[in-house]
Design a protein around this motif. Structure first.
Motif, PDB file in Angstrom:
ATOM      1  N   ASN A  49      -2.185  -8.760  -6.105  1.00 39.53           N
ATOM      2  CA  ASN A  49      -1.806  -8.123  -7.408  1.00 39.53           C
ATOM      3  C   ASN A  49      -3.009  -7.059  -7.845  1.00 39.53           C
ATOM      4  O   ASN A  49      -3.033  -6.583  -9.102  1.00 39.53           O
ATOM      5  CB  ASN A  49      -1.811  -9.113  -8.589  1.00 39.53           C
ATOM      6  N   VAL A  50      -3.831  -6.831  -6.951  1.00 39.86           N
ATOM      7  CA  VAL A  50      -5.009  -5.937  -7.315  1.00 39.86           C
ATOM      8  C   VAL A  50      -4.396  -4.507  -7.800  1.00 39.86           C
ATOM      9  O   VAL A  50      -4.473  -3.830  -8.815  1.00 39.86           O
ATOM     10  CB  VAL A  50      -6.110  -5.758  -6.370  1.00 39.86           C
ATOM     11  N   ASP A  51      -3.445  -4.087  -6.749  1.00 39.93           N
ATOM     12  CA  ASP A  51      -2.908  -2.731  -7.002  1.00 39.93           C
ATOM     13  C   ASP A  51      -2.125  -2.683  -8.244  1.00 39.93           C
ATOM     14  O   ASP A  51      -2.116  -1.471  -9.124  1.00 39.93           O
ATOM     15  CB  ASP A  51      -1.796  -2.374  -5.726  1.00 39.93           C
ATOM     16  N   VAL A  52      -1.136  -3.716  -8.441  1.00 41.92           N
ATOM     17  CA  VAL A  52      -0.623  -3.600  -9.820  1.00 41.92           C
ATOM     18  C   VAL A  52      -1.344  -3.550 -10.885  1.00 41.92           C
ATOM     19  O   VAL A  52      -1.157  -2.810 -12.069  1.00 41.92           O
ATOM     20  CB  VAL A  52       0.198  -5.030  -9.794  1.00 41.92           C
ATOM     21  N   LEU A  53      -2.358  -4.429 -11.099  1.00 46.49           N
ATOM     22  CA  LEU A  53      -3.377  -4.486 -12.328  1.00 46.49           C
ATOM     23  C   LEU A  53      -4.012  -3.130 -12.376  1.00 46.49           C
ATOM     24  O   LEU A  53      -4.286  -2.762 -13.465  1.00 46.49           O
ATOM     25  CB  LEU A  53      -4.585  -5.632 -12.053  1.00 46.49           C
ATOM     26  N   LEU A  54      -4.174  -2.368 -11.290  1.00 45.70           N
ATOM     27  CA  LEU A  54      -4.650  -0.740 -11.355  1.00 45.70           C
ATOM     28  C   LEU A  54      -3.699   0.357 -11.399  1.00 45.70           C
ATOM     29  O   LEU A  54      -3.903   1.486 -11.586  1.00 45.70           O
ATOM     30  CB  LEU A  54      -5.707  -0.495 -10.001  1.00 45.70           C
ATOM     31  N   GLY A  55      -2.388  -0.191 -11.579  1.00 45.35           N
ATOM     32  CA  GLY A  55      -1.159   0.901 -11.539  1.00 45.35           C
ATOM     33  C   GLY A  55      -1.164   1.942 -10.342  1.00 45.35           C
ATOM     34  O   GLY A  55      -0.890   2.747 -10.461  1.00 45.35           O
ATOM     35  N   GLY A  68      -0.574  -3.114  13.963  1.00 49.70           N
ATOM     36  CA  GLY A  68      -1.089  -2.106  14.598  1.00 49.70           C
ATOM     37  C   GLY A  68      -0.193  -0.758  14.391  1.00 49.70           C
ATOM     38  O   GLY A  68      -0.389  -0.078  15.130  1.00 49.70           O
ATOM     39  N   GLN A  69       0.398  -0.825  13.180  1.00 49.99           N
ATOM     40  CA  GLN A  69       1.175   0.368  12.716  1.00 49.99           C
ATOM     41  C   GLN A  69       0.443   1.444  12.413  1.00 49.99           C
ATOM     42  O   GLN A  69       0.831   2.594  12.324  1.00 49.99           O
ATOM     43  CB  GLN A  69       2.415   0.228  11.933  1.00 49.99           C
ATOM     44  N   CYS A  70      -0.761   1.148  11.769  1.00 54.10           N
ATOM     45  CA  CYS A  70      -1.622   2.048  10.974  1.00 54.10           C
ATOM     46  C   CYS A  70      -3.050   1.657  11.071  1.00 54.10           C
ATOM     47  O   CYS A  70      -3.324   0.438  11.324  1.00 54.10           O
ATOM     48  CB  CYS A  70      -1.396   2.551   9.704  1.00 54.10           C
ATOM     49  N   SER A  71      -3.838   2.395  10.797  1.00 58.59           N
ATOM     50  CA  SER A  71      -5.328   1.958  10.511  1.00 58.59           C
ATOM     51  C   SER A  71      -5.794   1.493   9.024  1.00 58.59           C
ATOM     52  O   SER A  71      -4.939   1.736   8.059  1.00 58.59           O
ATOM     53  CB  SER A  71      -6.211   3.138  10.946  1.00 58.59           C
ATOM     54  N   LEU A  72      -6.677   0.980   8.997  1.00 64.09           N
ATOM     55  CA  LEU A  72      -7.119   0.535   7.654  1.00 64.09           C
ATOM     56  C   LEU A  72      -7.583   1.659   6.831  1.00 64.09           C
ATOM     57  O   LEU A  72      -7.168   1.646   5.430  1.00 64.09           O
ATOM     58  CB  LEU A  72      -8.711  -0.153   7.524  1.00 64.09           C
ATOM     59  N   ASN A  73      -7.982   2.971   7.039  1.00 64.36           N
ATOM     60  CA  ASN A  73      -7.980   4.108   6.565  1.00 64.36           C
ATOM     61  C   ASN A  73      -6.799   4.654   5.990  1.00 64.36           C
ATOM     62  O   ASN A  73      -6.613   5.024   4.903  1.00 64.36           O
ATOM     63  CB  ASN A  73      -8.604   5.220   7.358  1.00 64.36           C
ATOM     64  N   ASP A  74      -5.693   4.362   6.675  1.00 59.92           N
ATOM     65  CA  ASP A  74      -4.337   4.867   6.188  1.00 59.92           C
ATOM     66  C   ASP A  74      -3.977   4.192   5.145  1.00 59.92           C
ATOM     67  O   ASP A  74      -2.809   4.656   4.275  1.00 59.92           O
ATOM     68  CB  ASP A  74      -3.281   4.786   7.422  1.00 59.92           C
ATOM     69  N   ILE A  75      -4.148   2.822   4.824  1.00 63.85           N
ATOM     70  CA  ILE A  75      -3.636   2.041   3.722  1.00 63.85           C
ATOM     71  C   ILE A  75      -4.597   2.087   2.412  1.00 63.85           C
ATOM     72  O   ILE A  75      -4.255   1.750   1.485  1.00 63.85           O
ATOM     73  CB  ILE A  75      -3.313   0.508   4.033  1.00 63.85           C
ATOM     74  N   MET A  76      -5.916   2.517   2.491  1.00 68.71           N
ATOM     75  CA  MET A  76      -6.793   2.459   1.490  1.00 68.71           C
ATOM     76  C   MET A  76      -6.220   3.422   0.458  1.00 68.71           C
ATOM     77  O   MET A  76      -5.953   4.511   0.593  1.00 68.71           O
ATOM     78  CB  MET A  76      -8.181   3.078   1.830  1.00 68.71           C
ATOM     79  N   VAL A  85      -9.422   0.474  -2.320  1.00 72.50           N
ATOM     80  CA  VAL A  85      -8.715  -0.654  -2.645  1.00 72.50           C
ATOM     81  C   VAL A  85      -7.885  -0.819  -1.327  1.00 72.50           C
ATOM     82  O   VAL A  85      -7.079  -0.007  -0.925  1.00 72.50           O
ATOM     83  CB  VAL A  85      -7.621  -0.593  -3.715  1.00 72.50           C
ATOM     84  N   ILE A  86      -8.067  -2.271  -0.579  1.00 72.38           N
ATOM     85  CA  ILE A  86      -7.282  -2.405   0.372  1.00 72.38           C
ATOM     86  C   ILE A  86      -6.203  -3.188  -0.101  1.00 72.38           C
ATOM     87  O   ILE A  86      -6.471  -4.460  -0.238  1.00 72.38           O
ATOM     88  CB  ILE A  86      -8.290  -2.991   1.412  1.00 72.38           C
ATOM     89  N   PRO A  87      -4.770  -2.821  -0.203  1.00 73.93           N
ATOM     90  CA  PRO A  87      -3.917  -3.686  -0.660  1.00 73.93           C
ATOM     91  C   PRO A  87      -3.292  -4.760   0.466  1.00 73.93           C
ATOM     92  O   PRO A  87      -3.155  -4.442   1.565  1.00 73.93           O
ATOM     93  CB  PRO A  87      -2.683  -2.872  -1.036  1.00 73.93           C
TER      94      PRO A  87
END
Length: 277
Positions: A49-55, A68-76, A85-87
């Motif tokens: 819920n971190v992303d929800v709390l921050l809108g 393995g579909q993407c990197s951590l940088n891609d989702i930050m 934020v790493i959701p």
């Protein structure tokens, strides 16, 4: 060029409802405002819920990284005050039971971003289940959030007992949250310290307290961190004092250091030996 060590801080609370996620979000923002490069990992792989709390709107999450579909940088996600934020993925049960292969993928993913961050805050799920304890036990620093309720104190003690007895954690930091006064916060810490001194071989460190603050409720409604929405509020000032304190905590000795150690321990929590926490 040798990168600086990454400070890994797990923020947990035993039971739910003690305000640990709001502490994590606001501490991250306060540290980012102080010039630290901060990433906040939502480690509640069941009810993220971190992303929800921050809108924030997460198009992808750590599940795609594990696959393995993407990197951590891609989702930050770009969070407030420059915090990253790493959701996680809410309601995805497979993330609560990762196998060794997928944990290995996480190690590679985090190694790729180690040079980009100074502090990794890990907001764990509630409870003392295996996945929660694994994250907490692997972190360099543990900040246990408690409030003045019997169930919070009981669950905090249970968490401390598991970490000290089964994982060799010898030092934990306690933050009293939603207290009515500094005296109440200190009394809460001492109450927990006394029972631990009697039955456990563990050192508790007082990380201070955060007062109950109506401004927090308004900030949550606005999906904004309290330290930005109401920077002069009592709770926001307390969080900034905590952030200043965090910057004095010892850093890991090795380059990149504890970020790699942290993720590696998720493969084999039993490998955490006494004294390494």
């Amino acid at each position: 060029m040798v990168s600086k060590p990454v400070q890994v801080i797990a923020i947990s609370g035993g039971k739910g409802g003690v305000g640990k996620t709001n502490v994590a979000i606001n501490l991250g923002c306060a540290l980012a405002e102080a010039g630290k490069r901060v990433a906040l990992l939502d480690a509640d792989f069941g009810l993220a819920n971190v992303d929800v709390l921050l809108g924030l709107k997460a198009q992808r999450n750590i599940e795609q990284v594990i696959d393995g579909q993407c990197s951590l940088n891609d989702i930050m996600l770009a969070g407030p005050a420059g915090m990253k934020v790493i959701p996680a993925s809410s309601g995805t049960r497979r993330l609560t039971r990762l196998d060794n292969f997928h944990h290995a993928g996480l190690i590679r993913a985090f190694s790729d971003v180690a040079s980009q961050i100074d502090v990794l805050l890990v907001d764990t799920a509630a409870g003392i289940g295996d996945s929660v304890v694994s994250f907490v036990a692997a972190a360099q620093e543990v900040l246990l959030v408690v409030c003045d309720e019997p169930s919070s104190i009981t669950d905090a003690y249970a968490m401390i007992k598991v970490l000290s007895r089964d994982y060799g954690k010898q030092r934990l930091r306690i933050l009293a949250n939603m207290v009515r006064s500094e005296e109440e916060g200190r009394a809460l810490f001492e109450k927990l310290q006394q029972v631990c001194d009697r039955f456990l071989e563990v050192s508790l460190l007082d990380a201070g307290c955060v007062p109950f603050d109506e401004a927090l409720r308004d900030a949550v409604r606005q999906q904004r961190p309290l330290v930005l929405e109401a920077p002069s509020s009592p709770a926001a000032r307390a969080i900034r004092r905590l952030a200043a304190q965090v910057q004095t905590w010892p850093l890991p000795r090795r380059s990149q250091g504890h970020l790699e150690f942290f993720v590696e321990q998720l493969l084999d929590p039993s490998g955490i030996s006494a004294g390494r926490g």
